[in-house]
Design a protein around this motif. Structure first.
Motif, PDB file in Angstrom:
ATOM      1  N   LEU A 159       0.800  -1.314  -0.051  1.00  0.00           N
ATOM      2  CA  LEU A 159      -0.015  -0.170   0.072  1.00  0.00           C
ATOM      3  C   LEU A 159       0.670   1.149   0.005  1.00  0.00           C
ATOM      4  CD1 LEU A 159      -2.723   1.152   0.132  1.00  0.00           C
ATOM      5  CD2 LEU A 159      -2.683   1.095   2.551  1.00  0.00           C
ATOM      6  N   ALA A 160       1.793   1.172   0.827  1.00  0.00           N
ATOM      7  CA  ALA A 160       2.797   2.548   0.943  1.00  0.00           C
ATOM      8  C   ALA A 160       3.492   2.696  -0.427  1.00  0.00           C
ATOM      9  CB  ALA A 160       3.720   2.240   2.092  1.00  0.00           C
ATOM     10  N   GLU A 161       3.897   1.592  -1.125  1.00  0.00           N
ATOM     11  CA  GLU A 161       4.959   1.478  -2.262  1.00  0.00           C
ATOM     12  C   GLU A 161       3.782   2.204  -3.335  1.00  0.00           C
ATOM     13  OE1 GLU A 161       6.641  -1.065   0.388  1.00  0.00           O
ATOM     14  OE2 GLU A 161       4.778  -0.812  -0.058  1.00  0.00           O
ATOM     15  N   LEU A 162       2.590   1.840  -3.464  1.00  0.00           N
ATOM     16  CA  LEU A 162       1.715   2.021  -4.369  1.00  0.00           C
ATOM     17  C   LEU A 162       1.372   3.669  -4.219  1.00  0.00           C
ATOM     18  CD1 LEU A 162      -0.050   1.391  -6.802  1.00  0.00           C
ATOM     19  CD2 LEU A 162      -1.764   0.870  -5.066  1.00  0.00           C
ATOM     20  N   GLY A 163       1.433   4.080  -2.926  1.00  0.00           N
ATOM     21  CA  GLY A 163       0.628   5.401  -3.120  1.00  0.00           C
ATOM     22  C   GLY A 163       1.791   6.473  -2.990  1.00  0.00           C
ATOM     23  N   ARG A 164       3.216   6.186  -2.408  1.00  0.00           N
ATOM     24  CA  ARG A 164       4.298   7.068  -2.315  1.00  0.00           C
ATOM     25  C   ARG A 164       5.363   6.766  -2.947  1.00  0.00           C
ATOM     26  NH1 ARG A 164       3.630   7.308   4.031  1.00  0.00           N
ATOM     27  NH2 ARG A 164       2.734   5.221   3.416  1.00  0.00           N
ATOM     28  N   ALA A 165       5.424   5.687  -3.883  1.00  0.00           N
ATOM     29  CA  ALA A 165       6.833   5.165  -4.662  1.00  0.00           C
ATOM     30  C   ALA A 165       6.709   5.868  -5.936  1.00  0.00           C
ATOM     31  CB  ALA A 165       6.888   3.704  -4.810  1.00  0.00           C
ATOM     32  N   THR A 166       7.985   6.148  -6.544  1.00  0.00           N
ATOM     33  CA  THR A 166       8.193   6.479  -7.938  1.00  0.00           C
ATOM     34  C   THR A 166       8.659   5.593  -8.712  1.00  0.00           C
ATOM     35  OG1 THR A 166      10.254   7.686  -7.647  1.00  0.00           O
ATOM     36  CG2 THR A 166       8.207   9.073  -6.900  1.00  0.00           C
ATOM     37  N   THR A 167       8.878   5.924 -10.069  1.00  0.00           N
ATOM     38  CA  THR A 167       9.576   4.802 -10.882  1.00  0.00           C
ATOM     39  C   THR A 167      10.916   4.923 -10.750  1.00  0.00           C
ATOM     40  OG1 THR A 167       9.598   6.888 -12.684  1.00  0.00           O
ATOM     41  CG2 THR A 167       8.004   5.087 -12.841  1.00  0.00           C
ATOM     42  N   ALA A 168      11.678   5.835 -10.055  1.00  0.00           N
ATOM     43  CA  ALA A 168      12.790   5.762  -9.451  1.00  0.00           C
ATOM     44  C   ALA A 168      13.148   4.622  -8.499  1.00  0.00           C
ATOM     45  CB  ALA A 168      13.506   7.044  -8.918  1.00  0.00           C
ATOM     46  N   PRO A 178      13.043   6.933 -14.261  1.00  0.00           N
ATOM     47  CA  PRO A 178      13.260   8.190 -14.040  1.00  0.00           C
ATOM     48  C   PRO A 178      12.390   8.581 -12.637  1.00  0.00           C
ATOM     49  CG  PRO A 178      11.296   7.988 -15.536  1.00  0.00           C
ATOM     50  CD  PRO A 178      12.012   6.611 -15.282  1.00  0.00           C
ATOM     51  N   GLU A 179      13.126   9.772 -12.191  1.00  0.00           N
ATOM     52  CA  GLU A 179      12.646  10.410 -10.937  1.00  0.00           C
ATOM     53  C   GLU A 179      11.314  11.234 -11.264  1.00  0.00           C
ATOM     54  OE1 GLU A 179      15.474  12.416  -8.901  1.00  0.00           O
ATOM     55  OE2 GLU A 179      16.826  10.700  -8.379  1.00  0.00           O
ATOM     56  N   GLY A 180      10.636  11.356 -10.218  1.00  0.00           N
ATOM     57  CA  GLY A 180       9.531  12.321 -10.277  1.00  0.00           C
ATOM     58  C   GLY A 180       8.129  11.879 -10.866  1.00  0.00           C
ATOM     59  N   ILE A 181       8.087  10.598 -11.267  1.00  0.00           N
ATOM     60  CA  ILE A 181       6.892   9.932 -11.739  1.00  0.00           C
ATOM     61  C   ILE A 181       6.325   8.800 -10.698  1.00  0.00           C
ATOM     62  CG2 ILE A 181       5.835   8.598 -13.669  1.00  0.00           C
ATOM     63  CD1 ILE A 181       8.065   9.523 -15.607  1.00  0.00           C
ATOM     64  N   PRO A 182       5.220   9.177 -10.021  1.00  0.00           N
ATOM     65  CA  PRO A 182       4.683   8.275  -8.947  1.00  0.00           C
ATOM     66  C   PRO A 182       3.967   7.106  -9.678  1.00  0.00           C
ATOM     67  CG  PRO A 182       3.330  10.409  -9.295  1.00  0.00           C
ATOM     68  CD  PRO A 182       4.341  10.382 -10.170  1.00  0.00           C
ATOM     69  N   LEU A 183       4.238   6.178  -9.010  1.00  0.00           N
ATOM     70  CA  LEU A 183       3.420   4.874  -9.401  1.00  0.00           C
ATOM     71  C   LEU A 183       1.922   5.098  -9.687  1.00  0.00           C
ATOM     72  CD1 LEU A 183       5.486   2.137  -7.683  1.00  0.00           C
ATOM     73  CD2 LEU A 183       5.937   3.053  -9.989  1.00  0.00           C
ATOM     74  N   ILE A 184       1.398   6.016  -8.608  1.00  0.00           N
ATOM     75  CA  ILE A 184       0.101   6.000  -8.770  1.00  0.00           C
ATOM     76  C   ILE A 184      -0.588   6.611 -10.008  1.00  0.00           C
ATOM     77  CG2 ILE A 184      -0.162   8.334  -7.686  1.00  0.00           C
ATOM     78  CD1 ILE A 184      -2.239   7.194  -5.744  1.00  0.00           C
ATOM     79  N   LEU A 185       0.219   7.329 -10.688  1.00  0.00           N
ATOM     80  CA  LEU A 185       0.043   7.842 -12.083  1.00  0.00           C
ATOM     81  C   LEU A 185      -0.619   6.730 -13.104  1.00  0.00           C
ATOM     82  CD1 LEU A 185      -0.425  10.331 -13.766  1.00  0.00           C
ATOM     83  CD2 LEU A 185       2.172   9.998 -14.514  1.00  0.00           C
ATOM     84  N   PHE A 186       0.057   5.359 -12.667  1.00  0.00           N
ATOM     85  CA  PHE A 186      -0.244   4.449 -13.711  1.00  0.00           C
ATOM     86  C   PHE A 186      -1.684   4.031 -13.454  1.00  0.00           C
ATOM     87  CE2 PHE A 186       4.476   4.626 -13.722  1.00  0.00           C
ATOM     88  CZ  PHE A 186       4.624   4.766 -15.251  1.00  0.00           C
ATOM     89  N   ILE A 187      -2.160   4.056 -12.327  1.00  0.00           N
ATOM     90  CA  ILE A 187      -3.547   3.685 -12.037  1.00  0.00           C
ATOM     91  C   ILE A 187      -4.621   4.647 -12.647  1.00  0.00           C
ATOM     92  CG2 ILE A 187      -5.405   3.367 -10.126  1.00  0.00           C
ATOM     93  CD1 ILE A 187      -3.013   2.875  -8.101  1.00  0.00           C
ATOM     94  N   ALA A 188      -4.280   5.999 -12.597  1.00  0.00           N
ATOM     95  CA  ALA A 188      -5.177   6.843 -13.442  1.00  0.00           C
ATOM     96  C   ALA A 188      -4.974   6.528 -15.014  1.00  0.00           C
ATOM     97  CB  ALA A 188      -4.540   8.488 -13.269  1.00  0.00           C
ATOM     98  N   PHE A 245      -9.461   5.891  -2.609  1.00  0.00           N
ATOM     99  CA  PHE A 245      -8.244   4.907  -2.206  1.00  0.00           C
ATOM    100  C   PHE A 245      -6.959   5.544  -2.545  1.00  0.00           C
ATOM    101  CE2 PHE A 245      -5.656   1.400  -3.522  1.00  0.00           C
ATOM    102  CZ  PHE A 245      -5.445   0.638  -2.343  1.00  0.00           C
ATOM    103  N   MET A 246      -7.113   5.906  -3.651  1.00  0.00           N
ATOM    104  CA  MET A 246      -5.459   6.578  -4.249  1.00  0.00           C
ATOM    105  C   MET A 246      -4.963   7.645  -3.184  1.00  0.00           C
ATOM    106  SD  MET A 246      -6.204   6.622  -8.055  1.00  0.00           S
ATOM    107  CE  MET A 246      -4.961   7.628  -8.752  1.00  0.00           C
ATOM    108  N   LEU A 247      -6.149   8.439  -3.042  1.00  0.00           N
ATOM    109  CA  LEU A 247      -5.730   9.855  -2.012  1.00  0.00           C
ATOM    110  C   LEU A 247      -5.318   8.879  -0.577  1.00  0.00           C
ATOM    111  CD1 LEU A 247      -5.366  12.547  -1.247  1.00  0.00           C
ATOM    112  CD2 LEU A 247      -7.927  12.604  -0.672  1.00  0.00           C
ATOM    113  N   GLY A 248      -5.853   7.862  -0.192  1.00  0.00           N
ATOM    114  CA  GLY A 248      -5.638   7.316   1.336  1.00  0.00           C
ATOM    115  C   GLY A 248      -4.292   6.805   1.142  1.00  0.00           C
ATOM    116  N   ALA A 249      -4.010   6.027  -0.015  1.00  0.00           N
ATOM    117  CA  ALA A 249      -2.613   5.425  -0.377  1.00  0.00           C
ATOM    118  C   ALA A 249      -1.602   6.570  -0.226  1.00  0.00           C
ATOM    119  CB  ALA A 249      -2.793   4.459  -1.499  1.00  0.00           C
ATOM    120  N   SER A 250      -1.749   7.631  -0.917  1.00  0.00           N
ATOM    121  CA  SER A 250      -0.792   8.598  -1.134  1.00  0.00           C
ATOM    122  C   SER A 250      -0.455   9.356   0.231  1.00  0.00           C
ATOM    123  CB  SER A 250      -1.213   9.670  -1.801  1.00  0.00           C
ATOM    124  OG  SER A 250      -2.331  10.204  -1.563  1.00  0.00           O
TER     125      SER A 250
END
Length: 353
Positions: A159-168, A178-188, A245-250
């Protein structure tokens, strides 16, 4: 198609205008405030907000497709996130299972609204407003009952990785993303792909848009209008729950405050992106671009020291302008269609032989 016609169509495309405006704003803000390009402190959080608000915009876009609205989108997001959090905390379910349970709960709320609109004939504004007030009381009461701190914090694996991790954080050997691209973006992006496929390639999507264009024509075409209305409200609830859910995970916890700022964003994205209030036309890419524009404006104003009050005034003004433009465009379209219908057909006389 000639090159001139293609250029004219591109110039008239609302999405092209949004892209140009976003690029200009990014360049202007970045020039004035170089910190704007900080991947860790600005870009990643901004993309996270874009991802969450895009899903919220898609939730509203679903009901706008039939000319209706969902004023309970924030409450549905809070309820879906809450149910997922309870499932994680009380049942210890895996990440995906808890997510499915939360989406089922918010989808059920949306289905109830859809049934009241389609079967009882109550206006969607009234139904979803009433549901919003009901959830406004139910969600905090449930939090107070299940958690002393009125918040649910879980440590479900992933859950924490999904909400706050990036592709880095994704590495193959010594090569990382690359840095700066959160994994949660791929859900959207996945949600966008599913909704685009629904409207562009599936019969149910085409029937939904026809229902939004003309309910009478849809009925005459043997389209199950009531079923389509229930479907879009159900999907709206599911997408709202996903955004919650995405907001809670982030943020790392599920709280009653989830969804409080979703209402304005849910309308800004679709309307700025070209979705018609009257129904019959939607734009998934336009919704994403409309949300991106508002988030860029929001972040830029924060960097320049503009407070939340000023930000809300500006975003509300943008929505009013967009709504006014939508009504003018609808009126002009109807007037053009009426003029074409009244124009007499040319009479071609045969030559006397």
């Amino acid at each position: 198609m000639s090159g001139r016609t293609r250029v004219t169509r591109l110039a008239a495309d609302q999405r092209v205008g949004l892209i140009v405006l976003i690029l200009v704003l990014v360049a202007a803000i970045g020039t004035a405030k170089p910190m704007f390009f900080s991947t860790q402190f600005i870009i990643a959080p901004m993309l996270t907000s874009i991802a969450i608000f895009t899903v919220v915009g898609l939730a509203q876009m679903m009901v706008l497709s039939v000319g209706q609205m969902n004023l309970a989108v924030g409450g549905m997001a809070a309820a879906g996130a809450m149910v997922a959090g309870i499932a994680y905390q009380a049942l210890g379910v895996p990440l995906i299972v808890g997510l499915v349970i939360g989406l089922a709960a918010s989808g059920l709320i949306g289905a109830v609204c859809g049934l009241l609109v389609a079967k009882a004939g109550v206006n969607s504004f009234v139904v979803t407003l009433a549901m919003s007030f009901a959830l406004l009381g139910l969600v905090p009461s449930t939090y107070a009952w299940v958690s002393p701190g009125a918040a649910i914090t879980v440590d479900t694996p992933g859950l924490a990785e999904l909400g706050r991790a990036t592709t880095a954080d994704l590495c193959i050997g010594d090569v990382c993303g690359p840095e700066g691209i959160p994994l949660i973006l791929f859900i959207a992006l996945a949600a966008m792909a599913v909704i685009w496929f629904l409207f562009a390639r599936m019969r149910v999507g085409r029937e939904t848009l026809l229902t939004g264009s003309s309910e009478k024509a849809a009925l005459l075409s043997s389209i199950p209008v009531a079923r389509r209305i229930v479907t879009v409200h159900t999907l709206s609830g599911v997408l709202a729950g996903l955004a919650g859910f995405m907001l809670g995970a982030s943020t790392g916890s599920f709280t009653p405050g989830i969804g409080q700022e979703f209402m304005l964003q849910s309308f800004l994205g679709p309307i700025l992106g070209g979705t018609l209030l009257a129904g019959g036309y939607v734009s998934v890419i336009g919704t994403f671009l409309g949300i991106a524009l508002t988030v860029v404006i929001r972040q830029g104003l924060l960097l320049f020291g503009v407070g939340i009050e000023g930000l809300n005034i500006l975003l509300g003004s943008i929505l009013l302008i967009a709504l006014s433009f939508d009504r003018v465009r609808d009126a002009v379209g109807k007037r053009s269609a009426l003029g074409a219908a009244r124009r007499p057909e040319p009479v071609i006389e045969e030559e006397a032989r």
